[in-house]
Enzyme design. Structure first.
Site, PDB file in Angstrom:
ATOM      1  N   THR A  20       0.825  -1.215   0.000  1.00  0.00           N
ATOM      2  CA  THR A  20       0.000   0.000   0.000  1.00  0.00           C
ATOM      3  C   THR A  20       0.857   1.261   0.000  1.00  0.00           C
ATOM      4  OG1 THR A  20      -1.842  -1.104   1.117  1.00  0.00           O
ATOM      5  CG2 THR A  20      -1.736   1.287   1.310  1.00  0.00           C
ATOM      6  N   HIS A  65      -3.583  -1.974  -4.973  1.00  0.00           N
ATOM      7  CA  HIS A  65      -2.863  -3.201  -5.365  1.00  0.00           C
ATOM      8  C   HIS A  65      -3.849  -4.351  -5.554  1.00  0.00           C
ATOM      9  CE1 HIS A  65      -3.430  -4.572  -1.245  1.00  0.00           C
ATOM     10  NE2 HIS A  65      -2.825  -3.495  -0.798  1.00  0.00           N
TER      11      HIS A  65
END
Length: 639
Positions: free
Chosen positions: A318, A491
């Site tokens: 992240t 992601h």
């Protein structure tokens, strides 16, 4: 009976005469080294088993050689010890290697990568995602330690049979012979890899491919060597020639190629939302007749939507998505840039907007120190960080503060900000392993109930609902009249271990590596006031390209960006940290060294043009590493 013994002795004598071998000495030698032989076999089986877990379809049989070689090199040093002490040391080493393999396989399940020395710096960051880590551990992992249970009673009863004759010379000879054999075999294997992919050993750009070629033990030794040598090298100044080479590339890469939408965002607020684990396959998709993301679908229809937008995160996950989106620099070669390079200077989006009198604020409901955000946000130019302690933790979903409460409270804070402002929001509730199914509500996922995919669909449906409320409030309060809203996923949502669930849901058969890579897209939309410029942009692009694109929209200077302005470029270049890349027409998969034609899906041979392209793209990754390792942006700004 006596006749039988005479015949056996006679056979021994004949063998000795013919081969000049003393059978008794040979048997004694085997007994003296039975611990080493057993260690070789046990570690070989464990390392091979690990290799097949991380790359079941591609783990080559020729990796046998470097695996055996690496173990031989290890045990060669133990041949110098007395057997009783050596047995204990080998037993301890067996435990250490087993724990490393367990750590590696758990790390791989989440990051799809091999753990490195740099990544170990981030271990303390895992305390905030303990539920995620626990969900990744399988009871089968502890089979790596099962042999240790059986070895304990054997070691206790083992009788040392060391022959005292010429002990020193025999041990020295064995040490030299074992080490020499191991080094020669290992050198040949490593050289073969370096010849096939010249930069792979030094850059370690594709750690999975490297591991399957040289084995886990060799990988960790090379990684440790690279870490130490890189630290030493980076403590010295980069050569002027190399610095000028990077500077020249940046100048060329940041030249304007067009004026489409240039400056349309000047003076307007920028509201950027990074959504946890939002992957593109859920967009405009239904299950049991229900839209999974009805609110995002609605906002996509009145925004500029990028449907070929890839995530490029590496070990920082992240935080890497934040780092690229705000800096247009690639993730750290290993570990997290947010942790390893927090002392650097950055030409970030927030810093550049501040130079135009923007107020800058970041919002995230997790604890401030997670991913080192409390350090990195100020470094990147954020005036204020609203972290966990700035929110009323009145409702938890998933890892912490619910997206509902987070977005509601963030909206209230947003209205108090001095305009123009740049607000950067990061959601949390849809975080892996998506196990808070009660918090996610009653979304019906049918046959996928109690599966990872089903739980994810529930989680992202919940987050979509909260995003819809937030975006609609922005519109109702007329904040969108003077704001540009950017929203993207950070992601992947579905790990490769669960690829079959994803393919079943998508009705995909005969999937290959290209199929998987094409699914590694995340949604990205840019909403303009009055729903202007809505439509779909099909350009192959990625997180590295967001900052250059926004720099064009907000008329910011472009100097140190490695990405491209999507709105004014016909390039489909997307480079991943592993060395995999695409130009929008061809997709290169680094860990199999294979090229695919995107249009036909067929494998194609490497051409001189593609080879040159691959080398250039790897060079760009190294440019980014040099910029980070040597804090070059600080030097460039000084000059």
């Amino acid at each position: 009976m006596n006749n039988i013994r005479l015949k056996i002795n006679d056979i021994k004598l004949k063998i000795n005469d013919k081969f000049n071998i003393n059978i008794d000495d040979l048997i004694l030698h085997v007994k003296n080294n039975i611990d080493i032989i057993l260690f070789l076999i046990i570690i070989y089986v464990k390392v091979m088993h690990y290799g097949k877990q991380i790359s079941p379809e591609y783990f080559y049989s020729k990796v046998n050689r470097p695996i055996i070689a690496s173990i031989l090199i290890l045990v060669s040093f133990f041949t110098l010890f007395k057997q009783r002490r050596r047995i204990k040391l080998l037993f301890i080493l067996n435990i250490v290697i087993s724990l490393v393999l367990i750590s590696d396989i758990v790390y791989f399940r989440y990051y799809k990568d091999v753990i490195t020395v740099s990544a170990l710096k981030n271990v303390k960051l895992l305390t905030g995602v303990s539920s995620s880590v626990k969900s990744l551990i399988s009871i089968k992992d502890f089979l790596y330690l099962i042999d240790i249970v059986f070895l304990i009673p054997i070691i206790k009863r083992f009788e040392v049979v060391d022959n005292k004759k010429k002990v020193f010379f025999r041990k020295a000879a064995m040490f030299v012979a074992t080490l020499l054999i191991g080094v020669v075999m290992d050198t040949q294997s490593v050289y073969a890899v370096s010849k096939e992919q010249p930069t792979l050993i030094s850059s370690m750009s594709d750690r999975i491919y490297l591991t399957k070629m040289i084995g886990n033990i060799n990988f960790h030794v090379i990684d440790a060597y690279n870490y130490v040598s890189t630290s030493i090298k980076n403590s010295s100044k980069l050569s002027t020639a190399r610095e000028n080479e990077i500077k020249d590339f940046l100048v060329k890469n940041n030249q304007s190629t067009g004026t489409n939408l240039t400056g349309v965002g000047e003076g307007k607020n920028l509201i950027m939302i990074q959504v946890e684990a939002l992957q593109s396959f859920v967009i405009n998709q239904k299950i049991n007749g229900q839209e999974i993301t009805p609110n995002l679908n609605r906002w996509i229809n009145k925004s500029m939507y990028f449907d070929n937008y890839f995530y490029q995160v590496a070990g920082g996950n992240t935080s890497d998505a934040e780092f690229m989106s705000n800096n247009s620099l690639y993730p750290a070669e290993s570990g997290s840039a947010y942790y390893s390079y927090s002392g650097n200077a950055y030409n970030s989006l927030a810093n550049e907007l501040k130079s135009k009198q923007y107020y800058t604020a970041a919002f995230h409901g997790n604890n401030e120190g997670f991913w080192n955000r409390n350090v990195m946000y100020p470094v990147q130019g954020f005036d204020k960080f609203y972290g966990q302690h700035s929110f009323n933790i009145d409702e938890n979903v998933g890892l912490g503060l619910s997206d509902k409460s987070f977005l509601n409270q963030s909206f209230d804070k947003l209205k108090t900000l001095k305009q123009p402002y740049y607000s950067f929001l990061v959601t949390l509730s849809s975080h892996y392993p998506y196990d808070d199914t009660k918090g996610y509500g009653n979304f019906n996922v049918g046959q996928y109930e109690n599966t990872l995919l089903g739980n994810y669909l529930k989680g992202i449906h919940y987050t979509d609902e909260q995003l819809g409320v937030f975006l609609d409030k922005l519109e109702k309060e007329k904040i969108t009249d003077n704001s540009i809203v950017v929203l993207y996923g950070d992601h992947f949502a579905i790990p490769k271990d669960n690829a079959d669930e994803l393919y079943k849901f998508e009705k995909i058969s005969n999937a290959n590596d290209l199929t998987w890579e094409q699914y590694q897209k995340v949604p990205m939309l840019i909403h303009f006031p009055g729903d202007e410029n809505k439509g779909v942009n099909h350009t192959y692009s990625a997180q590295m390209d967001l900052y250059p694109t926004l720099a064009n929209i907000f008329n910011l200077p472009r100097q140190y960006m490695l990405g491209k302005d999507i709105l004014n470029s016909d390039s489909g270049k997307v480079i991943f940290r592993t060395g995999t890349f695409t130009d929008g027409k061809v997709f290169y998969i680094s860990w199999t060294n294979t090229y695919y034609d995107i249009k036909t899906g067929a494998q194609i041979p490497e051409t001189d043009t593609l080879k040159a392209q691959k080398e250039q793209y790897l060079k760009e990754l190294q440019y980014s590493d040099d910029i980070l390792n040597h804090n070059l942006i600080k030097d460039f700004k000084k000059k």
